[in-house]
Design an enzyme around this catalytic site. Sequence first.
Site, PDB file in Angstrom:
ATOM      1  N   CYS A 228       2.831 -12.782   0.415  1.00  0.00           N
ATOM      2  CA  CYS A 228       2.105 -14.012   0.083  1.00  0.00           C
ATOM      3  C   CYS A 228       3.039 -15.101  -0.436  1.00  0.00           C
ATOM      4  CB  CYS A 228       1.036 -13.721  -0.967  1.00  0.00           C
ATOM      5  SG  CYS A 228      -0.212 -12.538  -0.432  1.00  0.00           S
TER       6      CYS A 228
ATOM      7  N   GLU B 157      10.502   2.660   6.420  1.00  0.00           N
ATOM      8  CA  GLU B 157      10.288   1.213   6.486  1.00  0.00           C
ATOM      9  C   GLU B 157      11.242   0.641   7.532  1.00  0.00           C
ATOM     10  OE1 GLU B 157       9.718  -2.591   6.554  1.00  0.00           O
ATOM     11  OE2 GLU B 157       8.320  -1.272   5.470  1.00  0.00           O
TER      12      GLU B 157
ATOM     13  N   ARG C  83      13.719   6.791  -8.582  1.00  0.00           N
ATOM     14  CA  ARG C  83      12.508   7.424  -9.103  1.00  0.00           C
ATOM     15  C   ARG C  83      12.091   8.642  -8.274  1.00  0.00           C
ATOM     16  NH1 ARG C  83       8.020   4.887  -9.089  1.00  0.00           N
ATOM     17  NH2 ARG C  83       7.282   5.533 -11.142  1.00  0.00           N
TER      18      ARG C  83
ATOM     19  N   ASN D 150      -2.550  -3.048  -2.793  1.00  0.00           N
ATOM     20  CA  ASN D 150      -2.060  -2.360  -3.987  1.00  0.00           C
ATOM     21  C   ASN D 150      -3.108  -1.413  -4.556  1.00  0.00           C
ATOM     22  OD1 ASN D 150       0.732  -3.225  -5.114  1.00  0.00           O
ATOM     23  ND2 ASN D 150      -0.115  -5.101  -4.251  1.00  0.00           N
TER      24      ASN D 150
ATOM     25  N   ALA E   6       0.823  -1.210   0.000  1.00  0.00           N
ATOM     26  CA  ALA E   6       0.000   0.000   0.000  1.00  0.00           C
ATOM     27  C   ALA E   6       0.856   1.258   0.000  1.00  0.00           C
ATOM     28  CB  ALA E   6      -0.950  -0.005   1.201  1.00  0.00           C
TER      29      ALA E   6
ATOM     30  N   TYR F 185     -16.118 -22.461 -23.130  1.00  0.00           N
ATOM     31  CA  TYR F 185     -16.193 -23.915 -22.986  1.00  0.00           C
ATOM     32  C   TYR F 185     -15.343 -24.611 -24.049  1.00  0.00           C
ATOM     33  CZ  TYR F 185     -17.641 -28.626 -24.095  1.00  0.00           C
ATOM     34  OH  TYR F 185     -17.604 -29.964 -24.401  1.00  0.00           O
TER      35      TYR F 185
END
Length: 465
Positions: free
Chosen positions: A53, A43, A80, A317, A20, A438
């Site tokens: 995950c 951080e 950046r 996200n 996030a 299908y």
Amino acid sequence: MDTSQGSRASRMVVIGGDAAGMSAASQARRLKGPDELEIVAFERGHFTSYSACGIPYWVGGEVTGPDELVARTPEAHRERGIDVRTRTEVVEIDVRAQRVRARDVGSGAESWTPYDHLVIATGARPIRPDLPGVDASGVHGVQTLDDGQALLDTLERAPGRRAVVVGAGYIGVEMAEALINRGYEVTVVNRGAEPMSTLDSDMGRLVHEAMEGMGITMVNDAEVTALRADADGRVAAVLTRDAEYPADVVVLGIGVRPETSLAAAAGLPLGEHGGLLTDLAMRVRGQENIWAGGDCVEVLDLVAGRERHIALGTHANKHGQIIGTNVGGDYATFPGVVGTAVSKVCDLEIARTGLREKDARRVGLRFVTVTVESTSRAGYYPGSAPMTVKMLAEHRTGRLLGVQIVGREGAGKRVDIAAVALTAGMTVDRMTTLDLGYAPPFSPVWDPVLVAARKASKAVRNPTS
């Protein structure tokens, strides 16, 4: 930086360097250059923009190292124009003065940083029960890449090959499989009647059988009362009221809670589940310039009409994109979720979306349920595998309320059909007319989800039949 009014760039401060937080920072940077918007991100760990995950697959050996789980390094963000400060923990938010106090994890040095826009993306923390022995060496929660590395370090030096996983939610089940893949003897101690409490118990039973089939010992209806350590302070066993399970390593897979201690101390509004409350633009309620997203917030359940806490990277996200868009001067909103999740244990795929039976009862809904057995492909096509689909529909109206799927290859992602139908507010009768793809290698003529919808539609019309 020039701090004179009218000439300086505004400053966006981000607390938390994962999905996030860094999505918000990156999106804001796309919309505004460094001369318009300064971005500082704190951080406390070593990594940014990573896939939590993927940690079970790293531990289990399917992923070779943490670098594969990192989407963008701190250095890449800095290139950046985002000032990422790793190993730096924010310890206080001063809302009145619009500043945060940060502490260097290594040196302990502290400093204040003012903000014009604050983004709280502090994530969630693994639930660590207040039990005797829970702080013994070898007991691990797994939420960050640093947590994953600490667990791997323990596995390298563990004196034996016995692992106990406490809890059988997504993390518990995935970590049990990872430890089996590493050659451990694995016992899962679960408080519930069946694993995967995000499913109804009849569907959880299918997961139970699959786990036992791959050599995992399942202990259900068992409350952990203590952890026993040896003379060196290492974990040696997990105790319940009725038994003791030897352990050389213990993984806590009980679940997570929103990490909102900073927000609570600052007087920001929290919901029933302990997560921050935001408006549709992901702005913290009652605040003009404080935003929040990811695992530390509660979101609207579009089916139940209530706030929920759902810790998923997909939501995080999206939250970040919306926050970054709004901070960057554009406009976006996050309407809510339907609670879609998918996982696996060995080759068994597990998926759910919408409400379980107890969720529907909790919000006062009357409903019908149906369960169908089908196959992932045409029955005559090689590789066809069984699949169980359970569907809930609202009494009388037939509105779809939830779907659970357990099956082999090709089962799990079918839940996305139901997720779209839930978001659109479709009835099960309307679902039966969906024009799905299908061919025999992909599906029977009637897709299993549509078979369930047909049966549910009949149950809605004839609820007592």
